[in-house]
Design a protein around this motif. Sequence first.
Motif, mmCIF file in Angstrom:
data_model
loop_
_atom_site.group_PDB
_atom_site.id
_atom_site.type_symbol
_atom_site.label_atom_id
_atom_site.label_comp_id
_atom_site.label_asym_id
_atom_site.label_seq_id
_atom_site.Cartn_x
_atom_site.Cartn_y
_atom_site.Cartn_z
ATOM 1 N N GLU A 129 45.096 49.354 8.726
ATOM 2 C CA GLU A 129 44.198 50.496 8.918
ATOM 3 C C GLU A 129 42.732 50.071 8.988
ATOM 4 N N LYS A 130 42.456 48.810 8.678
ATOM 5 C CA LYS A 130 41.096 48.271 8.753
ATOM 6 C C LYS A 130 40.974 47.480 10.054
ATOM 7 N N ILE A 131 40.320 48.041 11.050
ATOM 8 C CA ILE A 131 40.390 47.461 12.390
ATOM 9 C C ILE A 131 39.785 46.056 12.469
ATOM 10 N N TYR A 132 38.673 45.797 11.789
ATOM 11 C CA TYR A 132 38.077 44.462 11.836
ATOM 12 C C TYR A 132 38.996 43.450 11.172
ATOM 13 N N THR A 133 39.497 43.784 10.001
ATOM 14 C CA THR A 133 40.413 42.894 9.281
ATOM 15 C C THR A 133 41.686 42.668 10.085
ATOM 16 N N SER A 134 42.317 43.741 10.497
ATOM 17 C CA SER A 134 43.605 43.653 11.170
ATOM 18 C C SER A 134 43.519 42.866 12.467
ATOM 19 N N LEU A 135 42.584 43.236 13.336
ATOM 20 C CA LEU A 135 42.486 42.575 14.637
ATOM 21 C C LEU A 135 42.102 41.108 14.499
ATOM 22 N N THR A 136 41.184 40.811 13.598
ATOM 23 C CA THR A 136 40.726 39.432 13.430
ATOM 24 C C THR A 136 41.837 38.531 12.902
ATOM 25 N N PHE A 137 42.528 38.969 11.877
ATOM 26 C CA PHE A 137 43.564 38.126 11.279
ATOM 27 C C PHE A 137 44.786 37.999 12.191
ATOM 28 N N ILE A 138 45.183 39.090 12.849
ATOM 29 C CA ILE A 138 46.359 39.036 13.724
ATOM 30 C C ILE A 138 46.083 38.169 14.951
ATOM 31 N N THR A 139 44.913 38.323 15.579
ATOM 32 C CA THR A 139 44.606 37.499 16.754
ATOM 33 C C THR A 139 44.443 36.029 16.376
ATOM 34 N N THR A 140 43.957 35.763 15.178
ATOM 35 C CA THR A 140 43.854 34.370 14.725
ATOM 36 C C THR A 140 45.239 33.765 14.530
ATOM 37 N N ALA A 141 46.155 34.538 13.959
ATOM 38 C CA ALA A 141 47.542 34.078 13.817
ATOM 39 C C ALA A 141 48.139 33.777 15.179
#
Length: 226
Positions: A129-141
């Motif tokens: 639900e936290k767009i900066y956290t979610s998008l950053t960590f998932i795209t890094t993975a």
Amino acid sequence: MLSYTYLLINFFTVFICFIFSFHHKIKFNKHFGAFFAASFIIGSVFIIWDAWFTKIGVWWFNDKYITGIKILQLPIEEVLFFICIPFSCLFTYFCLDKFFKLDWKPVPEKIFVIISILITLSIGLYFNEKIYTSLTFITTACSLFVLYFVLKSRWIGKASFIYLLLMPGFLLVNGILTGTGLESPIVNYNQNDFIGVRIFTIPIEDTIYGYELILWNIYLFLKFKK
């Protein structure tokens, strides 16, 4: 003079590295073409990401510290950030790789990459639900998976270690951008869009965002350098 603050941060970030690029034992200047090609491609992607986050209010910029010149509604200083920071990081990577043996053995590197993928993916999904956290960590993975398992990059361990060595400089630059030593931050964040864990004044997401940025710059730089 305050309106030049962000511009001066970019300048001092890159100035010393640029001067030493011409040193006869380093000769990084011979690879400027490879750097700018990589920086243009990767920077374009991150600038679009940046512009989108600015548009939807994930972060915004303090007009007091910028000149007012904008590209895609981003301060020119923010656009230059995606040239200056990768330049300093790639210069450091190039120098350390040139003068020191920093390559990892295959098994430890593979374990490191797999663990990093699992951790970043788990955090990204948990804080969906936290767009900066979610998008950053998932795209890094996803980036780690593609770079290591698809593109067969065998320098991720080395690059990660060098990124860790660069962390004091990262904390200094991003610390100023996020308010350390200033009356107010240059870059402000919507508290609803990230988990709120900070290193001093720096959201933890910034370290992962920078890590992904540098990994892709290294990949294309090495490709173009050949």
